[in-house]
Scaffold this active site. Structure first.
Site: not given
Length: 316
Positions: A40-41, A133, A172, A195, A197, A222, A229-230
């Protein structure tokens, strides 16, 4: 005073390879444990040895799948605390929800703060992570947070190439401060991509480039990449501005979808990443090289256990 035999390092199911590597560098065996997922996870976590009065370190990134591995982390912490561990330090090499660090539009959750509060509520005494981040995420916790840098590991790998006339490029303005640290360490100038977004599609558009890259070997740096993509778009911009070649170095390679295809089709010759993320859903491109941060985490864990400073790890 703590003793070496007071220390145990456990690995969650998101980071078994990194855990083994950390333990190998420390000269110890990984702690025993069991993780099961029922039909069931639901997840089941059991500590496989006595931890009473000992200092436990749990290594677990929270990605692939992010939600399951985050919940598993909480259950590990709870199990260790209920087994009377003297302390539990969460070693989270990659914190996926760190991207949700602010309320920048109406009616959204600050996900990083919710996760931080959950880790603390589960009973963690300390968190060790790598290249958050946003540094302010440390303030979401009421417990100590050590945010390590992959910079020494990545710059050592880049320097081994023996390139001259380099320029370090931040993708960026937000990463410019850390990019400048790369530039100083590599004794290279800095350029910054402008950049923007506009949505949550994980795609961004490069508008312009601040700095001179003509006739130089460019290194894009980064904290993470998901779709590449960036990186690909910045690389195209750099070649258009006259760069001799383009390489990239990121702390966390979190690859999905067509990331490897984008990388292969881009001008990027080499992409260095660390080994913070396992269970990748894609096969790596020949352009990808992995620099291990296991020695860094091993030294950090040992220093924390001995109550020594971590800042010396990053002195130039």
């Amino acid at each position: 005073m703590t003793r070496d035999d007071d220390l145990l390092v456990f690995g969650g199911s998101a980071s078994p390879v990194l855990t083994e590597s950390i333990c190998r560098h420390m000269g110890i065996e990984a702690g025993l444990g069991e993780v099961l997922q029922f039909s069931d996870g639901n997840l089941f976590v059991k500590v496989g040895e006595n931890v009473r009065g000992r200092h436990a370190y749990l290594v677990q990134s929270t990605v692939f799948p992010a939600n399951d591995h985050f919940m598993e982390l909480l259950f590990w912490v709870d199990a260790l605390k209920r087994a009377s561990a003297a302390s539990v330090t969460v070693v989270m090499p990659y914190f996926s929800y760190a991207k949700g660090d602010k309320k920048d539009e109406p009616r959204v959750s600050i996900r990083a703060r919710v996760c931080a509060q959950s880790i603390e509520a589960a009973g963690a005494d300390r968190v060790v992570t790598l290249d958050l981040h946003a540094p302010q995420i440390q303030g979401f916790f009421g417990i100590p947070v050590d945010d390590l840098y992959a910079l020494p590991t990545l710059t050592e790998a880049v320097a081994a190439e023996g390139l001259t006339d380099m320029v370090v490029v931040s993708p960026d303005a937000g990463f410019a401060k850390k990019a400048r640290m790369f530039a100083r360490r590599l004794d290279a100038p800095l350029a910054i991509a402008d950049k923007e977004r506009v949505d949550h599609s994980e795609a961004a558009r490069v508008i312009d480039l601040i700095g001179d890259v003509k006739d130089r070997h460019a290194l894009i740096v980064d904290d993470f990449t998901i779709t590449a993509g960036t990186l690909a778009e910045v690389a195209e911009c750099l070649i258009g501005k006259g760069a001799k070649s383009v390489r990239a170095a990121v702390s966390h390679g979190v690859f999905t979808g067509k990331a490897m295809h984008r990388l292969d089709m881009s001008p990027i010759e080499t992409l260095w990443i660390t080994d913070t993320v396992e269970n990748q859903p894609v096969d790596f491109s020949p352009k990808v090289r992995v620099a291990s941060v296991a020695p860094l985490f091993a030294e950090a864990i040992s220093r924390i256990h001995r109550k020594e400073s971590l800042s010396v790890l990053f002195d130039q």
